[in-house]
Design an enzyme around this catalytic site. Sequence first.
Site, mmCIF file in Angstrom:
data_model
loop_
_atom_site.group_PDB
_atom_site.id
_atom_site.type_symbol
_atom_site.label_atom_id
_atom_site.label_comp_id
_atom_site.label_asym_id
_atom_site.label_seq_id
_atom_site.Cartn_x
_atom_site.Cartn_y
_atom_site.Cartn_z
ATOM 1 N N LYS A 30 0.832 -1.212 0.000
ATOM 2 C CA LYS A 30 0.000 0.000 0.000
ATOM 3 C C LYS A 30 0.862 1.255 0.000
ATOM 4 O O LYS A 30 2.073 1.174 0.248
ATOM 5 C CB LYS A 30 -0.895 -0.019 1.237
ATOM 6 N N ARG A 130 -10.481 -0.037 14.319
ATOM 7 C CA ARG A 130 -10.781 0.824 13.165
ATOM 8 C C ARG A 130 -11.674 0.119 12.157
ATOM 9 O O ARG A 130 -12.280 0.753 11.299
ATOM 10 C CB ARG A 130 -9.489 1.300 12.510
ATOM 11 N N TYR A 262 14.874 30.775 7.263
ATOM 12 C CA TYR A 262 13.672 31.468 7.738
ATOM 13 C C TYR A 262 13.731 31.620 9.251
ATOM 14 O O TYR A 262 14.107 30.681 9.964
ATOM 15 C CB TYR A 262 12.423 30.696 7.346
ATOM 16 N N MET A 310 11.553 24.599 1.824
ATOM 17 C CA MET A 310 10.834 23.645 0.976
ATOM 18 C C MET A 310 11.790 22.861 0.072
ATOM 19 O O MET A 310 11.625 21.655 -0.131
ATOM 20 C CB MET A 310 9.795 24.387 0.126
#
Length: 372
Positions: A30, A130, A262, A310
Site C-alpha cells: 500500500k 478501526r 527562515y 521547501m
Amino acid sequence: MEVRTAAIRRNLERIRAAAGGALGIIPMVKADGYGLGVRRVVAALRPARPFGYGVATVGEGLELRRIGVREPVMVYSPVLPAELPGAVRGGLVPAISDLAGLAALTRLGEESARPAPIPFQVEIDTGMGRAGFGPGRAGGGQPPDWWNSVLHARASGLRLFGVFTHLHSADRDDPDSARRQIERFDRFVEGAGGVPADALLHCANSAGAMRLGSRTANAVRPGIYLYGAPVGRDVAPPDPVASVRARVVLARDVPAGTTLGYGATYRAGGDERWATAAIGYGDGLPRVLGNRGWAIAGGERVPIVGRISMDTCVLRTGSHVRTGDVVTFVGRDGDAELPIEEVAELAGTIPYEILTGLSRRLPRMEPDEAER
Ligand SMILES: *Cc1c(COP(=O)(O)O)cnc(C)c1O
C-alpha cells in the site's frame, strides 16, 4: 533516493524463515509500496513468489492489475459500497467489516451470472478498533450472529476467501496484548463452523510474523520489515532498503554572525563552512529536523543547521565538502550511517511516515551494483 531491491527480497526470506516456510506471504504494498514505488517493489518481490499482495484501497489494487499483477490482490481498508463494483471487476478481494458491506457485495453477486463467485475477506476486530466485525463472546464456542450471514453469502455467489485480524502492538517489547489478540482470533476461528478449508487465515503484520505465532493462521501480512525498518528490539534487524541522498548545490565559507534560514534561527558561531543541499520538506525531509537532525557529508555526521526550507537545507560541514558532493540523510555512506529508525525518532515519528512522506520530486533509483 536509492531503493535496494535485493534487500527487500532478503527481508522477505527472513520473514518466511521466522514465520515458518509453510505460511503464505502477503506483502503489503500500500501507499505506493511504502513510498518506495510499487512497481519496483512488486518486481523485487515477485521472484520470491508471494501468495498475493495487500493494499489499502481499490485504486491501489487496480494499479497493481494495471502493472500486470495476476496473483490475488487483497484490499484491507473498508470499501465503500459505491466502490465495490470496481473492485469486483478488477478481481480484487475486498475486506468486509459489517452486514451493510456484506449486503452490498451480496447484491453484486446476485445481480448477474458470473463465471466465478466473488471472493471476499472478513475482518475480525480483536482490538484495533478501526474496522472489523466483533468476535463475539470469547471462548463461548458460539459464533456471533453475523457469522451466519457470512456463511449464507455463499448462496448469493460469494466466496469466503479469508478471515483476518490486525494487531495493534506487536512491535512492543511486551508482547502480551498481541498474544491476547491472536488468542481471540484463534478462538473465533476454532469456534466458527463452516470456514472453508482453503480459506486464508491471518493476523500478523511484520512484527507479529517475526515474533508471534497463531494456532490457526496460514498466512502473514508483512510490510515495514520488508522495506528495511526494525520491528522490535529482540528481532533480527532487516537489511536497510532506502537511502535518501541529495547534492550539495552550494558550499561556501561564512563569517561569524552570518544568519541562516527562515526566522534566522541559526547564526554562525565562528568562521564556518555551510553546504546547501538540494532537499527540503517539499521532498519529504521532515521540517522538524531543522537545527535538530543530521546528514552525512564528507564521510562524517554533520548537523542540519537553521530551518529546513521547501527545497533546500543547510549543513555545517568540514572544509573539504564541496559543491556537487552527495550527502546522505537516511542510510549509509562509508562508515557513517543514519538508520531510518533514528531519523524517524529525531523527527518524532515512525519509519512508516518518513518513507511514505518522501515526495514524487525525489527520483527513486537503484543503487550501484556493489551496494545492492
Ligand atoms: C499495513 C498493514 C500491514 C503491515 O503492517 P507492517 O507493520 O508494515 O508490517 C498488515 N496488515 C494490515 C491490515 C495493514 O494495514
